[in-house]
Design a protein around this motif. Structure first.
Motif, mmCIF file in Angstrom:
data_model
loop_
_atom_site.group_PDB
_atom_site.id
_atom_site.type_symbol
_atom_site.label_atom_id
_atom_site.label_comp_id
_atom_site.label_asym_id
_atom_site.label_seq_id
_atom_site.Cartn_x
_atom_site.Cartn_y
_atom_site.Cartn_z
ATOM 1 N N THR A 165 -0.438 15.932 -0.493
ATOM 2 C CA THR A 165 -1.174 16.960 -1.044
ATOM 3 C C THR A 165 -0.131 17.035 -2.245
ATOM 4 O OG1 THR A 165 -0.299 18.844 0.127
ATOM 5 C CG2 THR A 165 -1.884 18.066 1.168
ATOM 6 N N VAL A 166 1.363 16.874 -2.812
ATOM 7 C CA VAL A 166 1.631 17.562 -3.791
ATOM 8 C C VAL A 166 1.714 15.772 -4.608
ATOM 9 C CG1 VAL A 166 1.700 20.106 -3.258
ATOM 10 C CG2 VAL A 166 3.439 17.519 -2.517
ATOM 11 N N LEU A 167 1.663 15.220 -3.721
ATOM 12 C CA LEU A 167 2.178 13.757 -4.631
ATOM 13 C C LEU A 167 0.808 13.273 -4.359
ATOM 14 C CD1 LEU A 167 4.488 11.564 -5.266
ATOM 15 C CD2 LEU A 167 4.659 11.042 -3.520
ATOM 16 N N ASP A 168 0.224 12.530 -6.016
ATOM 17 C CA ASP A 168 -0.503 12.110 -6.228
ATOM 18 C C ASP A 168 0.229 9.880 -6.171
ATOM 19 O OD1 ASP A 168 -2.574 10.315 -6.883
ATOM 20 O OD2 ASP A 168 -3.047 11.047 -8.870
ATOM 21 N N ILE A 169 -0.434 9.116 -5.051
ATOM 22 C CA ILE A 169 0.210 7.923 -4.930
ATOM 23 C C ILE A 169 -0.297 7.074 -5.944
ATOM 24 C CG2 ILE A 169 0.943 8.557 -2.519
ATOM 25 C CD1 ILE A 169 -1.111 6.566 -1.697
ATOM 26 N N SER A 170 -1.342 7.332 -6.587
ATOM 27 C CA SER A 170 -1.943 6.544 -7.397
ATOM 28 C C SER A 170 -1.249 6.259 -8.390
ATOM 29 C CB SER A 170 -3.721 7.164 -7.537
ATOM 30 O OG SER A 170 -3.024 8.415 -8.142
ATOM 31 N N ILE A 171 -0.418 7.478 -8.834
ATOM 32 C CA ILE A 171 0.747 7.408 -10.042
ATOM 33 C C ILE A 171 1.842 5.606 -9.902
ATOM 34 C CG2 ILE A 171 -0.107 9.024 -10.835
ATOM 35 C CD1 ILE A 171 2.815 9.595 -10.070
ATOM 36 N N PHE A 172 1.790 5.334 -8.572
ATOM 37 C CA PHE A 172 2.577 4.447 -8.055
ATOM 38 C C PHE A 172 1.692 3.394 -7.776
ATOM 39 C CE2 PHE A 172 4.629 8.301 -6.439
ATOM 40 C CZ PHE A 172 5.826 8.218 -7.749
ATOM 41 N N THR A 173 0.757 2.719 -7.900
ATOM 42 C CA THR A 173 -0.301 2.038 -7.834
ATOM 43 C C THR A 173 0.211 0.494 -8.572
ATOM 44 O OG1 THR A 173 -2.251 3.279 -7.766
ATOM 45 C CG2 THR A 173 -2.955 1.167 -8.127
ATOM 46 N N GLY A 174 0.209 -0.707 -7.472
ATOM 47 C CA GLY A 174 1.002 -1.823 -8.529
ATOM 48 C C GLY A 174 2.333 -2.165 -7.596
ATOM 49 N N THR A 175 2.757 -0.999 -7.218
ATOM 50 C CA THR A 175 4.537 -0.650 -6.963
ATOM 51 C C THR A 175 5.035 -0.861 -5.160
ATOM 52 O OG1 THR A 175 4.614 1.358 -6.284
ATOM 53 C CG2 THR A 175 4.612 0.304 -8.401
ATOM 54 N N GLN A 176 5.361 -0.962 -4.907
ATOM 55 C CA GLN A 176 6.093 -1.559 -3.193
ATOM 56 C C GLN A 176 6.046 -0.079 -2.606
ATOM 57 O OE1 GLN A 176 9.629 -3.439 -2.884
ATOM 58 N NE2 GLN A 176 9.179 -5.406 -2.638
ATOM 59 N N LEU A 177 6.398 0.683 -3.692
ATOM 60 C CA LEU A 177 6.515 1.949 -3.156
ATOM 61 C C LEU A 177 5.071 3.003 -2.672
ATOM 62 C CD1 LEU A 177 7.548 5.054 -2.891
ATOM 63 C CD2 LEU A 177 7.883 6.106 -5.273
ATOM 64 N N PHE A 178 3.879 2.625 -3.989
ATOM 65 C CA PHE A 178 2.385 2.527 -3.274
ATOM 66 C C PHE A 178 2.172 2.297 -1.848
ATOM 67 C CE2 PHE A 178 -2.361 1.258 -3.315
ATOM 68 C CZ PHE A 178 -2.469 2.204 -3.904
ATOM 69 N N GLU A 179 2.586 0.749 -1.893
ATOM 70 C CA GLU A 179 2.263 0.652 -0.246
ATOM 71 C C GLU A 179 2.859 1.006 0.673
ATOM 72 O OE1 GLU A 179 -0.374 -2.214 -0.438
ATOM 73 O OE2 GLU A 179 -0.867 -2.548 -2.226
ATOM 74 N N LEU B 252 13.236 7.010 -4.023
ATOM 75 C CA LEU B 252 13.262 8.626 -3.464
ATOM 76 C C LEU B 252 13.286 9.023 -4.222
ATOM 77 C CD1 LEU B 252 16.073 8.110 -0.280
ATOM 78 C CD2 LEU B 252 13.915 8.955 -0.044
ATOM 79 N N GLU B 253 13.955 8.549 -5.573
ATOM 80 C CA GLU B 253 13.743 9.814 -7.220
ATOM 81 C C GLU B 253 12.583 9.583 -7.485
ATOM 82 O OE1 GLU B 253 17.066 7.820 -9.063
ATOM 83 O OE2 GLU B 253 18.739 8.716 -8.213
ATOM 84 N N SER B 254 11.935 8.583 -7.511
ATOM 85 C CA SER B 254 10.506 8.688 -7.872
ATOM 86 C C SER B 254 9.926 9.817 -7.019
ATOM 87 C CB SER B 254 9.566 7.663 -8.031
ATOM 88 O OG SER B 254 10.409 6.098 -8.847
ATOM 89 N N ILE B 255 9.776 9.857 -5.894
ATOM 90 C CA ILE B 255 9.241 10.853 -5.516
ATOM 91 C C ILE B 255 9.542 12.573 -5.943
ATOM 92 C CG2 ILE B 255 8.855 12.103 -2.741
ATOM 93 C CD1 ILE B 255 9.074 9.013 -1.786
ATOM 94 N N ILE B 256 10.967 12.634 -6.072
ATOM 95 C CA ILE B 256 11.569 13.922 -5.419
ATOM 96 C C ILE B 256 10.842 13.700 -7.544
ATOM 97 C CG2 ILE B 256 13.460 15.570 -6.930
ATOM 98 C CD1 ILE B 256 14.973 13.222 -4.047
#
Length: 87
Positions: free
Chosen positions: A18-32, A54-58
């Motif tokens: 709800t607080v993390l917009d995963i679309s900013i990671f589109t095209g990365t393994q983290l998004f997947e 993990l650092e990207s999420i934080i």
């Protein structure tokens, strides 16, 4: 690069997303990984993440959310996993 298993409850993952917009990671393994985890129906979600992921999420979420204990629990688990890489 170190990797570890983040184990969070379904409810914690939902609050995290709800607080993390995963679309900013589109095209990365983290998004997947996050996208796949969001579709899980298990009560406990396991996600293999690198220290950089993990650092990207934080970095995107920040710390902590004192009024949301479920989200705080998820962030605490992320932070604990990060610290374990440095031991």
């Amino acid at each position: 690069m170190q990797r570890g298993m983040l184990i969070i409850s379904r409810e914690e993952l939902e609050q995290l997303l709800t607080v993390l917009d995963i679309s900013i990671f589109t095209g990365t393994q983290l998004f997947e990984k996050l996208n796949s985890a969001s579709g899980s129906t298990e009560s406990e979600v396991r996600i293999l993440l690198s220290e950089d992921e993990l650092e990207s999420i934080i970095d995107e979420i920040g710390m902590p959310f004192s009024d949301n204990q479920i989200l705080n629990s998820a962030l605490e688990k992320i932070n604990t996993l990060m610290i374990s890489f440095r031991d």
